[in-house]
Write an enzyme that holds these catalytic residues in place. Sequence first.
Site, PDB file in Angstrom:
ATOM      1  CG  ASP A   1      -1.788   1.197   1.378  1.00 52.52           C
ATOM      2  OD1 ASP A   1      -2.354   1.624   0.351  1.00 52.52           O
ATOM      3  OD2 ASP A   1      -1.941   1.738   2.494  1.00 52.52           O
ATOM      4  CB  SER A   2       0.135   4.813  -0.397  1.00 53.83           C
ATOM      5  OG  SER A   2      -0.986   4.835   0.463  1.00 53.83           O
TER       6      SER A   2
ATOM      7  CE1 TYR B   1       2.899   6.219  -2.716  1.00 59.13           C
ATOM      8  CE2 TYR B   1       2.011   4.500  -4.139  1.00 59.13           C
ATOM      9  CZ  TYR B   1       3.060   5.017  -3.404  1.00 59.13           C
ATOM     10  OH  TYR B   1       4.246   4.333  -3.360  1.00 59.13           O
ATOM     11  N   GLY B   2      -3.044   9.253  -3.150  1.00 56.93           N
ATOM     12  CA  GLY B   2      -4.328   9.623  -3.760  1.00 56.93           C
ATOM     13  C   GLY B   2      -4.424  11.047  -4.273  1.00 56.93           C
TER      14      GLY B   2
ATOM     15  CB  CYS C   1      -3.237   0.683  -2.375  1.00 58.17           C
ATOM     16  SG  CYS C   1      -3.389   2.436  -2.716  1.00 58.17           S
ATOM     17  CG  ASN C   2      -9.611   0.642  -2.450  1.00 63.10           C
ATOM     18  OD1 ASN C   2     -10.536  -0.078  -2.794  1.00 63.10           O
ATOM     19  ND2 ASN C   2      -9.152   0.643  -1.214  1.00 63.10           N
ATOM     20  CB  THR C   3      -5.149   5.046  -4.716  1.00 62.89           C
ATOM     21  OG1 THR C   3      -6.041   5.550  -3.730  1.00 62.89           O
ATOM     22  CG2 THR C   3      -4.652   6.175  -5.579  1.00 62.89           C
TER      23      THR C   3
ATOM     24  CD  GLU D   1       0.091   6.484   5.952  1.00 63.19           C
ATOM     25  OE1 GLU D   1       1.217   6.319   6.429  1.00 63.19           O
ATOM     26  OE2 GLU D   1      -0.550   5.570   5.368  1.00 63.19           O
TER      27      GLU D   1
ATOM     28  CB  CYS E   1      -9.484   4.738   0.919  1.00 67.76           C
ATOM     29  SG  CYS E   1      -7.841   5.179   1.516  1.00 67.76           S
ATOM     30  CB  THR E   2      -6.626  -0.169   2.279  1.00 71.32           C
ATOM     31  OG1 THR E   2      -5.542   0.652   1.828  1.00 71.32           O
ATOM     32  CG2 THR E   2      -7.047  -1.117   1.192  1.00 71.32           C
ATOM     33  CG  HIS E   3      -5.143   4.839   4.749  1.00 75.64           C
ATOM     34  ND1 HIS E   3      -4.690   4.427   3.522  1.00 75.64           N
ATOM     35  CD2 HIS E   3      -4.045   5.274   5.422  1.00 75.64           C
ATOM     36  CE1 HIS E   3      -3.380   4.612   3.453  1.00 75.64           C
ATOM     37  NE2 HIS E   3      -2.962   5.119   4.582  1.00 75.64           N
TER      38      HIS E   3
END
Length: 267
Positions: A13-14, A45-46, A76-78, A157, A189-191
């Site tokens: 992921d980012s 990244y988004g 990561c969906n992005t 983050e 979004c995985t966050h």
Amino acid sequence: MANSREYPIGIFDSGVGGLTVARRVMEQMPNESVVYFGDTARAPYGVHSKETITAYSMDIMRYLTAKPLKMVIIACNTICVSSYYELAEAFNVPLFEIVSCAAEECVIGVPREGANVGVIATEATVRSGGYLIELLKRHPFLNIIQKPCPDLVTFAEKGFTHSVAARQKCAEYLRDMKEAGIERLVMGCTHFPLYADIFAEYLGGNVKLIDPAVASAAKVKGAIREAGLENPGPPKREFYITGDTDTFERVAGNLLGMEIKAERVTL
Ligand code: DGL
């Protein structure tokens, strides 16, 4: 699928968001080894263009695929909506994306006349239309409201998902969807599953929350079983990041419920 039962699953992921996928993978496949990569120094990244997201994720894939891996999950969906095809073409490793799994999960049980669905994601994911395509392909009568929620990536983050400011942001981002009476919310979004309890509290218990990680882990499990590549164990866990190890280890430790040691690397 790379041909060894002991090889780990690569997950990237980012930043810390992909840990929500790693958590489900470890829950559903406790014997599988996992190598996690988070590009925490360059997250988010988004906010970037498709070209930059692809260049960054190519860097991660080069690093990861230098190790023997059974398969790689783009957690990561992005990156999935921006760069999946480019990565699949460039690297000779089984590559798994999570957006179609989330869409599949979202339409289960939706009546023929449709439903109001909210999609929260990064700016790049919303802009790509990736979720609109995957959802409408499966159910053309959905009424979809999308909303970019970049600040929720930033709070996550830093490990501040349950701060007062983060709670206020969640309410602000979801207000229109709540007023529109959404029945399902795709946490695209995985966050964002890190805020699931806050979303549920704000929207009320009748809104179904879709976490791409759950359906994705189930699909990965099926693929590994079908290929006869289940690891007999014991599992190993490795974590690589590009930024500060303290914050990552704290967030990852809380989420995964174990002590995490991460190695800082340069891409
Ligand atoms: N976790 C990522 C996703 O699923 C992206 C967050 C970001 O770096 O902007 O979209």
